[in-house]
Design an enzyme around this catalytic site. Structure first.
Site, PDB file in Angstrom:
ATOM      1  N   GLU A 163     -22.501 -61.376  -1.454  1.00  0.00           N
ATOM      2  CA  GLU A 163     -22.912 -60.407  -0.419  1.00  0.00           C
ATOM      3  C   GLU A 163     -23.621 -60.990   0.799  1.00  0.00           C
ATOM      4  OE1 GLU A 163     -25.241 -57.508  -2.528  1.00  0.00           O
ATOM      5  OE2 GLU A 163     -23.598 -56.968  -3.862  1.00  0.00           O
ATOM      6  N   GLU A 181     -16.233 -56.274 -10.135  1.00  0.00           N
ATOM      7  CA  GLU A 181     -17.250 -55.301 -10.579  1.00  0.00           C
ATOM      8  C   GLU A 181     -16.705 -53.877 -10.495  1.00  0.00           C
ATOM      9  OE1 GLU A 181     -20.959 -55.969  -8.517  1.00  0.00           O
ATOM     10  OE2 GLU A 181     -20.674 -58.124  -8.493  1.00  0.00           O
TER      11      GLU A 181
HETATM   12  C1  XIL Z   1     -26.545 -54.553 -10.675  1.00  0.00           C
HETATM   13  C2  XIL Z   1     -26.804 -54.329 -12.156  1.00  0.00           C
HETATM   14  O1  XIL Z   1     -25.693 -53.661 -12.724  1.00  0.00           O
HETATM   15  C3  XIL Z   1     -28.068 -53.530 -12.343  1.00  0.00           C
HETATM   16  O2  XIL Z   1     -28.405 -53.433 -13.711  1.00  0.00           O
HETATM   17  C4  XIL Z   1     -29.227 -54.183 -11.575  1.00  0.00           C
HETATM   18  O3  XIL Z   1     -30.361 -53.359 -11.657  1.00  0.00           O
HETATM   19  C5  XIL Z   1     -28.862 -54.405 -10.122  1.00  0.00           C
HETATM   20  O4  XIL Z   1     -27.660 -55.154 -10.050  1.00  0.00           O
HETATM   21  N1  XIL Z   1     -23.402 -55.988  -6.959  1.00  0.00           N
HETATM   22  C6  XIL Z   1     -23.571 -57.060  -7.799  1.00  0.00           C
HETATM   23  C7  XIL Z   1     -24.150 -56.854  -9.147  1.00  0.00           C
HETATM   24  O5  XIL Z   1     -23.130 -58.168  -7.464  1.00  0.00           O
HETATM   25  O6  XIL Z   1     -24.873 -57.972  -9.583  1.00  0.00           O
HETATM   26  C8  XIL Z   1     -25.026 -55.626  -9.189  1.00  0.00           C
HETATM   27  O7  XIL Z   1     -25.440 -55.416 -10.517  1.00  0.00           O
HETATM   28  C9  XIL Z   1     -24.280 -54.432  -8.640  1.00  0.00           C
HETATM   29  C10 XIL Z   1     -23.898 -54.663  -7.202  1.00  0.00           C
END
Ligand code: XIL
Length: 360
Positions: free
Chosen positions: A154, A270
């Site tokens: 990101e 994701e």
């Molecule tokens: C999220 C997790 O799922 C949560 O448990 C945590 O509180 C915050 O992070 N993008 C990403 C992930 O790359 O690492 C994130 O994961 C969601 C958004």
């Protein structure tokens, strides 16, 4: 008390039994296309029903939080490996491949890395030294099992372009990395350090809203420019935090095609499709609490998942892995009332599961 508990439990086991007898799993159904992954927490790998589900359905795993910088390296010289090690061991014992997530990110970062003892920003060189030490240590520890790393997560900003100090377009997020460096060198360095540490792991740049045409173009341009300059980037991670209204199949297809021009490896890293109108990887969002899901929303969700998987199958020459962000609605970071995944809050497959699996 026991009798009341026993009945629903038996019903659950029976339902689970019926589903477990079905021949195909997601990973089998997609074996000629790409790996199917899941992001896991500690419960998922220690509870016997949940870990059986992980083993049955998935051939790639990501640690949801436990390999992030803040989790493994909370203070200078202090390493906390226990949770990450458990996940790596689970993969080793069960022949599941491990996606490393994430070496560097502005969230869940080792914040101490940015500061000196007086809480002033460190110099760029000090930051790079600390990044290198972190990246080498983590990558070395999991070299035998991690097949690819999200090296940087990101870095590209959302929203309209902002000019930099020289009046040029500035697509990078105003993170502490950026504030210390003033340009994109921190991204380039991270990839170089990761490649030094493990020449065999595939190295990914990972981001959200990656199908938004403006952001897609920024990601594409950055990766293209860096690769032309010799930065060792192998792949692009499309986070895939979508909703039932978007992105459109056209935007998804356009983004995959564009990324395929500059890298040989694309992963959906994701994936979840929530039922409200929010999307993306920002950490502030609504959990949709208390909302009931309508049939219309369920159908829209099935259509959106079906379209996504159809597109990814068409691009299976470059798309090597599609990872769901969490095992079930109960685990979802978006909350169970966002209804985002193929398994419900009791770890049972929804009709959506079969829409994704039985695509022929
Ligand atoms: C999220 C997790 O799922 C949560 O448990 C945590 O509180 C915050 O992070 N993008 C990403 C992930 O790359 O690492 C994130 O994961 C969601 C958004």
């Amino acid at each position: 008390m026991k009798r009341f508990l026993l009945l629903p439990l038996c019903a659950l086991c029976l339902a689970a039994g019926a589903y477990a007898q079905e021949a195909q799993s997601l990973k089998d159904a997609y074996k000629d296309y790409f790996m199917i992954g899941v992001a896991v927490n500690q419960r998922n790998i220690s509870d016997s029903l949940q870990s059986a589900l992980v083993k049955r359905e998935f051939n790639s795993m990501t640690a949801e939080n436990d390999m992030k910088p803040a989790s493994v390296h909370p203070a200078a010289g202090r390493w906390t490996w226990e949770r990450a090690d458990r996940i790596a061991d689970f993969c080793r014992q069960n022949g599941i491949k491990l996606r490393g997530h994430t070496l560097m990110w502005h969230n869940q970062m080792c914040d101490w890395m940015f500061y000196d003892a007086e809480h002033h920003f460190v110099s760029k060189d000090t930051l790079f030294q600390r990044m290198r030490d972190h990246i080498h240590t983590v990558v070395n520890r999991y070299k035998d099992i991690v097949y690819c790393w999200d090296v940087f997560n990101e870095c590209i900003a959302d929203g309209p372009r902002r000019p930099d100090a020289n009046g040029r377009d500035q697509p990078l997020r105003e993170s502490k990395f950026y504030q210390i460096c003033g340009n994109d060198e921190f991204i380039r360095k991270a990839f170089e350090y990761a490649r030094e540490a493990d020449p065999h792991a595939l190295l990914f740049y990972n981001d959200y809203n990656e199908c938004d045409p403006v952001k897609c173009d920024r990601i594409y341009t950055m990766i293209k420019t860096m690769k032309a300059a010799g930065v060792p980037i192998d792949g692009i991670g499309m986070q895939g935090h979508y909703n039932i209204y978007g992105p459109s199949p056209e935007d998804i297809e356009a983004a995959v095609s564009k990324y395929a021009e500059v890298v040989d490896h694309i992963h959906v890293t994701e994936l979840d499709i929530r039922v409200n109108r929010e999307m993306g990887g920002q950490l502030q969002f609504s959990h949709n609490e208390g909302a009931t899901v309508t049939d219309e929303q369920k159908h829209k969700q099935e259509a959106q998942y079906a379209a996504l998987f159809r597109i990814m199958r068409r691009h299976a020459d470059k798309v090597n892995c599609v990872t769901f962000w969490n095992l079930s609605d109960r685990d979802s970071w978006l909350g169970a009332d966002n209804y985002p995944l193929p398994f419900d809050r009791n770890y049972q497959p929804k009709p959506l599961y079969r829409v994704i699996r039985d695509f022929e």
